[in-house]
Every structure is written in C-alpha cells, then in structure tokens.
Design a protein around this motif. Structure first.
Motif, PDB file in Angstrom:
ATOM      1  N   LEU A   1      -9.246 -17.258 -13.440  1.00 46.65           N
ATOM      2  CA  LEU A   1      -8.255 -16.304 -12.962  1.00 46.65           C
ATOM      3  C   LEU A   1      -8.975 -15.027 -12.554  1.00 46.65           C
ATOM      4  O   LEU A   1      -9.764 -14.485 -13.334  1.00 46.65           O
ATOM      5  N   VAL A   2      -8.725 -14.582 -11.331  1.00 50.12           N
ATOM      6  CA  VAL A   2      -9.256 -13.303 -10.861  1.00 50.12           C
ATOM      7  C   VAL A   2      -8.053 -12.435 -10.523  1.00 50.12           C
ATOM      8  O   VAL A   2      -7.139 -12.874  -9.827  1.00 50.12           O
ATOM      9  N   THR A   3      -8.057 -11.212 -11.065  1.00 47.33           N
ATOM     10  CA  THR A   3      -6.948 -10.292 -10.814  1.00 47.33           C
ATOM     11  C   THR A   3      -7.482  -8.983 -10.249  1.00 47.33           C
ATOM     12  O   THR A   3      -8.599  -8.566 -10.556  1.00 47.33           O
ATOM     13  N   THR A   4      -6.673  -8.378  -9.434  1.00 49.15           N
ATOM     14  CA  THR A   4      -6.950  -7.033  -8.952  1.00 49.15           C
ATOM     15  C   THR A   4      -5.612  -6.337  -8.763  1.00 49.15           C
ATOM     16  O   THR A   4      -4.673  -6.917  -8.205  1.00 49.15           O
ATOM     17  N   ALA A   5      -5.525  -5.136  -9.288  1.00 55.96           N
ATOM     18  CA  ALA A   5      -4.263  -4.405  -9.228  1.00 55.96           C
ATOM     19  C   ALA A   5      -4.504  -2.986  -8.738  1.00 55.96           C
ATOM     20  O   ALA A   5      -5.387  -2.289  -9.237  1.00 55.96           O
ATOM     21  N   TYR A   6      -3.740  -2.606  -7.752  1.00 51.97           N
ATOM     22  CA  TYR A   6      -3.690  -1.223  -7.256  1.00 51.97           C
ATOM     23  C   TYR A   6      -5.040  -0.723  -6.753  1.00 51.97           C
ATOM     24  O   TYR A   6      -5.518   0.327  -7.173  1.00 51.97           O
ATOM     25  N   LEU A   7      -5.629  -1.468  -5.836  1.00 44.13           N
ATOM     26  CA  LEU A   7      -6.872  -1.017  -5.197  1.00 44.13           C
ATOM     27  C   LEU A   7      -6.533  -0.013  -4.105  1.00 44.13           C
ATOM     28  O   LEU A   7      -6.753  -0.248  -2.924  1.00 44.13           O
ATOM     29  N   HIS A   8      -5.982   1.114  -4.497  1.00 45.60           N
ATOM     30  CA  HIS A   8      -5.638   2.194  -3.576  1.00 45.60           C
ATOM     31  C   HIS A   8      -6.534   3.380  -3.908  1.00 45.60           C
ATOM     32  O   HIS A   8      -6.698   3.720  -5.072  1.00 45.60           O
ATOM     33  N   SER A   9      -7.080   3.988  -2.891  1.00 47.47           N
ATOM     34  CA  SER A   9      -8.011   5.078  -3.152  1.00 47.47           C
ATOM     35  C   SER A   9      -7.965   6.091  -2.017  1.00 47.47           C
ATOM     36  O   SER A   9      -7.892   5.715  -0.848  1.00 47.47           O
ATOM     37  N   PRO A  10      -8.030   7.380  -2.350  1.00 43.47           N
ATOM     38  CA  PRO A  10      -8.095   8.403  -1.294  1.00 43.47           C
ATOM     39  C   PRO A  10      -9.473   8.461  -0.641  1.00 43.47           C
ATOM     40  O   PRO A  10      -9.631   9.048   0.410  1.00 43.47           O
TER      41      PRO A  10
ATOM     42  N   VAL B   1      -2.078  -7.346  -6.899  1.00 44.64           N
ATOM     43  CA  VAL B   1      -0.901  -6.493  -7.024  1.00 44.64           C
ATOM     44  C   VAL B   1      -1.232  -5.142  -6.405  1.00 44.64           C
ATOM     45  O   VAL B   1      -2.331  -4.615  -6.602  1.00 44.64           O
ATOM     46  N   GLY B   2      -0.304  -4.601  -5.654  1.00 51.51           N
ATOM     47  CA  GLY B   2      -0.520  -3.286  -5.047  1.00 51.51           C
ATOM     48  C   GLY B   2       0.803  -2.601  -4.756  1.00 51.51           C
ATOM     49  O   GLY B   2       1.860  -3.235  -4.763  1.00 51.51           O
ATOM     50  N   HIS B   3       0.731  -1.322  -4.507  1.00 53.68           N
ATOM     51  CA  HIS B   3       1.937  -0.578  -4.149  1.00 53.68           C
ATOM     52  C   HIS B   3       2.317  -0.852  -2.698  1.00 53.68           C
ATOM     53  O   HIS B   3       1.460  -1.032  -1.835  1.00 53.68           O
ATOM     54  N   LEU B   4       3.612  -0.866  -2.425  1.00 57.99           N
ATOM     55  CA  LEU B   4       4.138  -0.970  -1.062  1.00 57.99           C
ATOM     56  C   LEU B   4       4.699   0.355  -0.568  1.00 57.99           C
ATOM     57  O   LEU B   4       5.009   0.493   0.598  1.00 57.99           O
ATOM     58  N   GLY B   5       4.842   1.278  -1.461  1.00 59.91           N
ATOM     59  CA  GLY B   5       5.373   2.584  -1.079  1.00 59.91           C
ATOM     60  C   GLY B   5       5.294   3.542  -2.248  1.00 59.91           C
ATOM     61  O   GLY B   5       4.889   3.189  -3.350  1.00 59.91           O
ATOM     62  N   ALA B   6       5.682   4.755  -1.976  1.00 63.77           N
ATOM     63  CA  ALA B   6       5.685   5.810  -2.991  1.00 63.77           C
ATOM     64  C   ALA B   6       6.883   5.627  -3.915  1.00 63.77           C
ATOM     65  O   ALA B   6       7.828   4.911  -3.587  1.00 63.77           O
ATOM     66  N   PRO B   7       6.878   6.286  -5.076  1.00 62.81           N
ATOM     67  CA  PRO B   7       8.060   6.243  -5.947  1.00 62.81           C
ATOM     68  C   PRO B   7       9.300   6.741  -5.200  1.00 62.81           C
ATOM     69  O   PRO B   7       9.209   7.582  -4.302  1.00 62.81           O
ATOM     70  N   SER B   8      10.459   6.235  -5.585  1.00 58.83           N
ATOM     71  CA  SER B   8      11.706   6.564  -4.884  1.00 58.83           C
ATOM     72  C   SER B   8      12.005   8.058  -4.892  1.00 58.83           C
ATOM     73  O   SER B   8      12.676   8.557  -3.993  1.00 58.83           O
ATOM     74  N   TRP B   9      11.528   8.799  -5.871  1.00 56.29           N
ATOM     75  CA  TRP B   9      11.793  10.234  -5.943  1.00 56.29           C
ATOM     76  C   TRP B   9      10.850  11.065  -5.081  1.00 56.29           C
ATOM     77  O   TRP B   9      11.078  12.234  -4.871  1.00 56.29           O
ATOM     78  N   MET B  10       9.798  10.458  -4.539  1.00 62.18           N
ATOM     79  CA  MET B  10       8.819  11.211  -3.740  1.00 62.18           C
ATOM     80  C   MET B  10       9.301  11.304  -2.295  1.00 62.18           C
ATOM     81  O   MET B  10       9.506  10.293  -1.631  1.00 62.18           O
TER      82      MET B  10
ATOM     83  N   HIS C   1      -2.727   9.329   3.213  1.00 57.90           N
ATOM     84  CA  HIS C   1      -4.030   8.702   3.239  1.00 57.90           C
ATOM     85  C   HIS C   1      -4.051   7.267   2.699  1.00 57.90           C
ATOM     86  O   HIS C   1      -5.057   6.584   2.820  1.00 57.90           O
ATOM     87  N   LEU C   2      -2.964   6.798   2.125  1.00 57.27           N
ATOM     88  CA  LEU C   2      -2.986   5.475   1.519  1.00 57.27           C
ATOM     89  C   LEU C   2      -2.548   4.390   2.494  1.00 57.27           C
ATOM     90  O   LEU C   2      -1.563   4.531   3.203  1.00 57.27           O
ATOM     91  N   ASP C   3      -3.299   3.291   2.491  1.00 60.46           N
ATOM     92  CA  ASP C   3      -2.955   2.098   3.248  1.00 60.46           C
ATOM     93  C   ASP C   3      -2.310   1.131   2.261  1.00 60.46           C
ATOM     94  O   ASP C   3      -2.944   0.722   1.288  1.00 60.46           O
ATOM     95  N   LEU C   4      -1.038   0.813   2.481  1.00 62.13           N
ATOM     96  CA  LEU C   4      -0.296  -0.016   1.543  1.00 62.13           C
ATOM     97  C   LEU C   4       0.160  -1.298   2.249  1.00 62.13           C
ATOM     98  O   LEU C   4       1.270  -1.376   2.765  1.00 62.13           O
ATOM     99  N   PRO C   5      -0.709  -2.319   2.272  1.00 62.75           N
ATOM    100  CA  PRO C   5      -0.368  -3.539   3.015  1.00 62.75           C
ATOM    101  C   PRO C   5       0.759  -4.337   2.357  1.00 62.75           C
ATOM    102  O   PRO C   5       0.920  -4.311   1.131  1.00 62.75           O
ATOM    103  N   THR C   6       1.494  -5.026   3.188  1.00 60.72           N
ATOM    104  CA  THR C   6       2.568  -5.904   2.711  1.00 60.72           C
ATOM    105  C   THR C   6       1.948  -7.188   2.145  1.00 60.72           C
ATOM    106  O   THR C   6       0.777  -7.497   2.418  1.00 60.72           O
ATOM    107  N   PRO C   7       2.724  -7.960   1.388  1.00 62.85           N
ATOM    108  CA  PRO C   7       2.204  -9.244   0.909  1.00 62.85           C
ATOM    109  C   PRO C   7       1.749 -10.139   2.065  1.00 62.85           C
ATOM    110  O   PRO C   7       0.714 -10.799   1.974  1.00 62.85           O
TER     111      PRO C   7
END
Length: 179
Positions: A78-87, A112-121, A127-133
């Motif tokens: 099993l290989v996992t990677t989560a939230y490879l987002h970086s400025p 696993v990664g983010h698709l967008g900012a929190p709903s309150w933001m 600067h973030l690239d948030l690719p879709t699945p």
C-alpha cells in the motif's frame, strides 16, 4: 487516511509526505509495517514520538526525503499520499508516478488531496493547484491498474479563525495494481 475497513490485508505501507504521522500511525496500529517519509525532520520527530507513546515505534520507520528529488526505492503493498499541496514548487505528477511505481503487484495506491478551500474561506489561495480525481487518474499511466474509486468527498473542515464551522471537498483516488 482513507480507512479501507478490512478490505486490504495487512502488509507493508509507504506513506509519502507523512507530516506528523497520523496516516502512518493508523495502519501501524492495524498490524502494518510502515515506512513514513517526509521532508521535515521536525514533523518526523513528532510522528515518531507519537508512535512510540502508542507502543507502535517498532512498526514505523521514519525517514527524511525531498519527494521532488528523492523517493525511497522498493515496493510496498500500500502506498499512500495525502495533501501534496505546497506554495513552493512541487512536481506532484512526478511524485504520484513514482508512488505508483512503488506499489507491488496486487497492491493499492491511495491519493487524497483538496479540491477547494474550506466553505468559510471567501478568497482561496491562488497559488494552489487542486486537481480533480479525473485529472489525477489521467496524469498516471494506468496500464495494469484498476480504478477502484475516483471521487470527490465532502469532509468536515477546521473552523475559521473566527470559529465559523465549515466543510471542505477532497479528492480521493484508490487504484489497484493488477499487473
């Protein structure tokens, strides 16, 4: 971590970008042998201390790697990677291709990664690239793979600085190497 509730038998795990180790400690507690990798020695030390406090220190090997230039050699169940987002510059697609190459035959890759900012933001960081699945799946050479899941998932988010609760949409991709 996406917890696959018994659907993957225990084995070996590579957690790329493990941070302070939450996604490394959980599988170790389920009987897995884990290689936890991050660029930050401070995060690795915190993760190792937390694992030790839980009696899991012998199940996790912590190591520092700059994933842009140095992904561990070997293969894992099993290989996992989560939230490879970086400025700062990070070649996420190359890291994900290397992550896929590290999966043993019959093994699983979870991204696993983010698709967008929190709903309150109101103004998310530009600067973030948030690719879709779908974009993540398309960026990988999937000959010899089965797409088990590639979807958006709404998850609870941390509260805003003012205490406003919210949600966040994440991307979850789970692949199984068939060849």
């Amino acid at each position: 971590m996406v917890r696959p509730a018994g659907s993957i038998p225990s084995g070996t795990v590579l957690d790329l970008g493990c941070g302070t180790g939450g996604d490394a400690i959980w599988p170790a507690g389920q009987g897995w042998q884990v290689d936890a990798v991050d660029i930050s020695p401070t995060a690795l030390a915190r993760g190792a201390a937390a694992a030790q406090a839980l009696g899991l220190g012998e199940r996790i090997r912590w190591s520092s790697h700059n994933l842009d230039t140095d992904v561990p050699a070997g293969s894992w169940d099993l290989v996992t990677t989560a939230y490879l987002h970086s400025p700062v510059r990070l070649d996420r697609e190359q890291i994900l291709r290397q992550a896929a190459a590290a999966v043993a035959a019959g093994g699983t890759l979870i991204i696993v990664g983010h698709l967008g900012a929190p709903s309150w933001m109101t103004e998310p960081p530009a600067h973030l690239d948030l690719p879709t699945p779908e974009e993540i799946v398309a960026s990988l050479d999937l000959a010899g793979w089965t797409v088990v899941a590639a979807r958006a998932v709404v998850v609870p988010s941390v509260a805003s600085p003012e205490g406003v609760p919210g949600t966040r949409t994440d991307s979850v991709v789970r692949l199984r190497r068939t060849g």
